[in-house]
Design a protein around this motif. Structure first.
Motif, PDB file in Angstrom:
ATOM      1  N   ASN A 295       0.797  -1.211   0.000  1.00  0.00           N
ATOM      2  CA  ASN A 295       0.000   0.000   0.000  1.00  0.00           C
ATOM      3  C   ASN A 295       0.837   1.271   0.000  1.00  0.00           C
ATOM      4  OD1 ASN A 295      -2.976   0.152  -0.017  1.00  0.00           O
ATOM      5  ND2 ASN A 295      -2.736  -1.630   1.288  1.00  0.00           N
ATOM      6  N   ILE A 299      -0.117   4.909  -1.645  1.00  0.00           N
ATOM      7  CA  ILE A 299      -0.003   6.188  -0.952  1.00  0.00           C
ATOM      8  C   ILE A 299       0.851   7.160  -1.759  1.00  0.00           C
ATOM      9  CG2 ILE A 299       0.955   7.281   1.109  1.00  0.00           C
ATOM     10  CD1 ILE A 299      -0.027   4.783   2.643  1.00  0.00           C
ATOM     11  N   VAL A 302      -1.239   8.390  -4.752  1.00  0.00           N
ATOM     12  CA  VAL A 302      -2.234   9.385  -4.343  1.00  0.00           C
ATOM     13  C   VAL A 302      -1.540  10.716  -4.040  1.00  0.00           C
ATOM     14  CG1 VAL A 302      -3.911   9.997  -2.554  1.00  0.00           C
ATOM     15  CG2 VAL A 302      -3.867   7.681  -3.479  1.00  0.00           C
ATOM     16  N   THR A 316     -12.288  11.466  -4.570  1.00  0.00           N
ATOM     17  CA  THR A 316     -12.038  10.616  -3.404  1.00  0.00           C
ATOM     18  C   THR A 316     -13.257   9.760  -3.075  1.00  0.00           C
ATOM     19  OG1 THR A 316     -10.691  12.384  -2.529  1.00  0.00           O
ATOM     20  CG2 THR A 316     -11.305  10.646  -0.994  1.00  0.00           C
ATOM     21  N   ILE A 323     -12.086   0.512  -5.695  1.00  0.00           N
ATOM     22  CA  ILE A 323     -11.220  -0.468  -5.037  1.00  0.00           C
ATOM     23  C   ILE A 323     -11.971  -1.769  -4.784  1.00  0.00           C
ATOM     24  CG2 ILE A 323     -10.069  -0.968  -2.852  1.00  0.00           C
ATOM     25  CD1 ILE A 323      -9.215   1.942  -2.768  1.00  0.00           C
ATOM     26  N   ASP A 432      -5.812  -3.394  -6.274  1.00  0.00           N
ATOM     27  CA  ASP A 432      -5.974  -2.041  -5.736  1.00  0.00           C
ATOM     28  C   ASP A 432      -4.962  -1.065  -6.256  1.00  0.00           C
ATOM     29  OD1 ASP A 432      -7.947  -2.755  -4.256  1.00  0.00           O
ATOM     30  OD2 ASP A 432      -7.065  -2.184  -2.334  1.00  0.00           O
TER      31      ASP A 432
ATOM     32  N   VAL B 314      -3.787  14.281   2.168  1.00  0.00           N
ATOM     33  CA  VAL B 314      -3.039  13.088   2.559  1.00  0.00           C
ATOM     34  C   VAL B 314      -3.946  12.044   3.226  1.00  0.00           C
ATOM     35  CG1 VAL B 314      -2.340  14.028   4.814  1.00  0.00           C
ATOM     36  CG2 VAL B 314      -0.880  12.347   3.648  1.00  0.00           C
ATOM     37  N   THR B 316      -6.734  11.037   2.131  1.00  0.00           N
ATOM     38  CA  THR B 316      -7.177  10.201   1.019  1.00  0.00           C
ATOM     39  C   THR B 316      -6.187   9.074   0.741  1.00  0.00           C
ATOM     40  OG1 THR B 316      -8.115  12.174   0.051  1.00  0.00           O
ATOM     41  CG2 THR B 316      -7.936  10.262  -1.378  1.00  0.00           C
ATOM     42  N   ALA B 317      -4.900   9.429   0.861  1.00  0.00           N
ATOM     43  CA  ALA B 317      -3.857   8.457   0.525  1.00  0.00           C
ATOM     44  C   ALA B 317      -3.946   7.198   1.374  1.00  0.00           C
ATOM     45  CB  ALA B 317      -2.483   9.099   0.676  1.00  0.00           C
ATOM     46  N   PHE B 318      -4.499   7.286   2.590  1.00  0.00           N
ATOM     47  CA  PHE B 318      -4.563   6.110   3.464  1.00  0.00           C
ATOM     48  C   PHE B 318      -5.869   5.329   3.327  1.00  0.00           C
ATOM     49  CE2 PHE B 318      -1.255   8.667   5.422  1.00  0.00           C
ATOM     50  CZ  PHE B 318      -0.279   7.712   5.618  1.00  0.00           C
ATOM     51  N   MET B 319      -6.817   5.898   2.570  1.00  0.00           N
ATOM     52  CA  MET B 319      -8.103   5.213   2.446  1.00  0.00           C
ATOM     53  C   MET B 319      -7.997   3.791   1.878  1.00  0.00           C
ATOM     54  SD  MET B 319     -10.821   8.274   1.781  1.00  0.00           S
ATOM     55  CE  MET B 319     -11.810   7.326   0.680  1.00  0.00           C
ATOM     56  N   PRO B 320      -7.232   3.575   0.777  1.00  0.00           N
ATOM     57  CA  PRO B 320      -7.140   2.197   0.264  1.00  0.00           C
ATOM     58  C   PRO B 320      -6.604   1.224   1.318  1.00  0.00           C
ATOM     59  CG  PRO B 320      -6.269   3.725  -1.349  1.00  0.00           C
ATOM     60  CD  PRO B 320      -6.522   4.534  -0.103  1.00  0.00           C
TER      61      PRO B 320
END
Lengths: 448, 448
Positions: A295, A299, A302, A316, A323, A432, B314, B316-320
């Motif tokens: 992941n 990150i 993104v 978003t 996903i 993903d 940032v 958003t970057a951790f959502m996946p």
């Protein structure tokens, strides 16, 4: 089940009232498997009392049906003479299974209690690899020499009187114990008593090798619909037989193993209740760590589109949908491919055909979903550019996801790793990263 | 396999050279299951030629081992007399299976070809529900009257000479055909010939009912390690037997069904190659549509936090990462619970215990992952508030996900839906919505 429950209550009452004679009579009418089930429901002291009431031969059968923990408790409770009697009389394959589960020290001590003959037989079985035909087989089978007559053979069966499951087929061997043929009890009963065995036996015997894997044994047994299968060593000498009731367990065990691998749970050999929470957690955490590392890429991707995401926050909002879709559709493909490979419905050589087929399915599904999502998100956010980005991404992600989900099990098989390890968490993670890159790439192209 | 391949080439060569005598001799040494496998590799015309070379009794066994499509093609190619011979001589249970797969019109026509006796037997079998004991059983078994002697019984077996799998156990019935006991061929062979059958039979026979489900039959057979099981009707009259080789197939079939349900693939009964791409796509699309609808909630939630997400892209970057973790950890729990329920390792009444256990596992896993992610994202984005939000969310999401993944299969079972339908796509979707709400909620609390 209900019938057993009321029976259990009756037995508990009889135990309490110490009406041992009535209890003994009740037990006589029960099947050993049922008695074992009842024993599991009782506290240890009552288990021992009940067990002591059983006729010796029934007691051994009941012991064979008992769960490992209950067996172990009995071995620790009983005096040495009783323990010797129990393990000496057990079926060799059941005994091997029990001994391999016990701590090495206990196994060693128990082996000393056995007669030299049984000790040797057990040591040989324990010497074969786990899950091999050698471990599963029982060395108790009926063998006949080529030149005996049917009536001589039947006399021998009458004299030896083996356990039920091992005597429906008799295996014919020569002086070197090489397997020459097989003859069924039915054929002997219906044949002329003076006929020579070698004239009525079936000569093209299908057999397995001691070091064949249990999965291989199961598939041979299934293919030919046999009820027993002879096991030979490298010199083609007959050393044991495997009966079909053990195969049913193998098929179930292998399916459970595959299901757990596909769920990335790790294999829980002991059954759910017996496994310990910490070791279960340890088995599952590996995947989650891999996920964490992979992941990092997401990150980074993104973060690279930070400006675009700040101006179009609504992008978003669709990320979870994209996903999830990719992960789900990808693991659907891998589920089908893994199971079909396991059942030998498809082979490694079918890879191109299957990939084309699944990718095509992915394209169809993706187009259906893409179109729906386009309309739905257009209505939701009233922005045709965003809606188009979402729809288009779904088409591409679905196709890539099915392709990945199909290719990975084949790839794992090619590098000799169990395809079932291409579990949904694994597919999800890979798909993903790809999905996010596709989505944000398309968004940047359209919106910026 | 390799051996069969070269054998296949030999046979192809013999067919080409029309050396039918040698071919006939080669075929005589083969097992019917292997001949069926070879037939599947040949073009239709050569299949017919090869089949015609087989001895009549072998031909019928080979036919029974053949795949449905190949059987159907033969039935359409052969003249009526040959077709009659084939289906008339097939084992009744194999015949039922073939007839239920054929179009109703063809089945009707074929039934007319049977002798009145076989026709009636087949019609009765076809009258039972799919996947019931009645459908699986064969009415060809050895029955004995209570009052016959062992030698009379053995004479009857010699005279009737049934197929191998059906004669190792003889079932003892009274005048009303009520099942009274069972006696093994082995016991008869080893008993005094003048003994009365009712003295050596086992009286407490375990049997199943005609409308018991095949899964139930399999679990009885597995529990007692039987090789055959008598089937009785509601009046306890003996109507057929089920042999263990059919049970192996049931266990495998049921496992495949569960795997496909858990992968949300939909059940593919015909096997991978036979199913058509469009119907496969249709089976899978349902889940994806449900997903689309549920995701509307996620989108609404994200839209609600638009301002926060615009200032802290940032996040958003951790959502996946959070979405994947929750989905994976949740489906690991549901995988274990579904399989343990299917294997009867846990019961509905264990729900509290299992939920506590899994939630605790989730808490441990979540804490480990939360701590790691906290450190890792702190290093990555150098913002302790963001890092804390990510870590904290992971702990909560993991615990909630395992709890959901555990509760849902139990809930499905309680409302009489197959727990295997709580597939990973389903869990993933639910856990996602919860996860996004938790994550953005915590973020808003900490950051705003």
């Amino acid at each position: 089940m209900d019938e057993n429950l009321s029976l259990l209550e009756q037995i508990k009452e009889l135990l309490e009232k110490k009406s041992f004679l009535t209890l003994k009579r009740t037990l006589q009418s029960l099947n050993p498997a049922d008695i074992a089930e009842i024993i599991h429901e009782l506290p240890q002291e009552e288990r021992v009392v009940l067990f002591r009431l059983l006729r010796k031969d029934v007691a051994i059968e009941v012991f064979e049906f008992m769960e490992f923990e209950a067996q172990q408790a009995f071995l620790l409770t009983f005096p040495e003479a009783k323990v010797r009697e129990l393990i000496e009389e057990m079926e060799p394959d059941d005994r091997t299974e029990l001994l391999e589960e016990l701590p090495a020290k206990v196994t060693k001590r128990l082996l000393l209690l056995l007669s030299p003959q049984e000790k040797e037989a057990t040591a040989i079985l324990l010497g074969y690899q786990e899950n091999s035909a050698g471990r599963m087989m029982t060395p108790k089978f009926m063998d006949l020499k080529e030149n005996v007559t049917v009536s001589q053979a039947l006399n021998r069966i009458r004299k030896i009187g083996l356990k039920k499951e091992t005597s429906y087929y008799c295996y014919v061997i020569d002086e070197q114990r090489t397997l020459k043929g097989v003859v069924s009890l039915r054929d002997m009963v219906t044949a002329d008593p003076d006929e020579c065995i070698s004239n009525i036996m079936f000569k093209e015997v299908i057999s397995v090798n001691t070091d064949d894997d249990q999965e291989e044994v199961a598939s041979v047994m299934q293919k030919y619909n046999f009820i027993a299968l002879p096991v030979v060593d490298r010199e083609k000498r007959l050393v044991g037989i495997i009966t079909v009731d053990d195969i049913v367990d193998v098929v179930q065990e292998e399916a459970t193993e595959d299901i757990y691998k596909m769920g990335a749970v790790g294999v829980i050999e002991e059954g759910y209740f017996r496994s310990n929470v910490l070791s279960v957690a340890a088995k599952r955490v590996m995947w989650l760590l891999i996920l964490l590392v992979v992941n990092t890429i997401t990150i980074k991707v993104v973060a690279g589109y930070e400006e675009m995401l700040a101006s179009f926050v609504v992008l978003t909002a669709f990320m979870p949908l994209l996903i999830d879709s990719g992960g789900n559709i990808g693991s659907q493909s891998s589920t089908v491919v893994i199971r079909s490979l396991a059942l030998k419905e498809i082979e490694s050589s079918d890879v191109l055909w299957v990939v084309l087929r699944e990718s095509f399915t992915g394209l169809i599904l993706g187009t259906m979903k893409g179109l729906l999502s386009f309309l739905w998100s257009w209505w939701l956010v009233k922005d045709i550019a965003i809606a188009f980005t979402v729809g288009m991404s779904l088409v591409i992600i679905s196709t890539l996801a099915t392709t990945t989900g199909t290719l990975l099990p084949f790839f794992f098989k090619a590098i000799k790793v169990d395809p079932a390890l291409t579990s949904s968490p694994f597919i999800t993670t890979i798909v993903d990263v790809v999905g996010i890159i596709v989505y944000l790439g398309i968004a940047a192209y359209i919106l910026l």
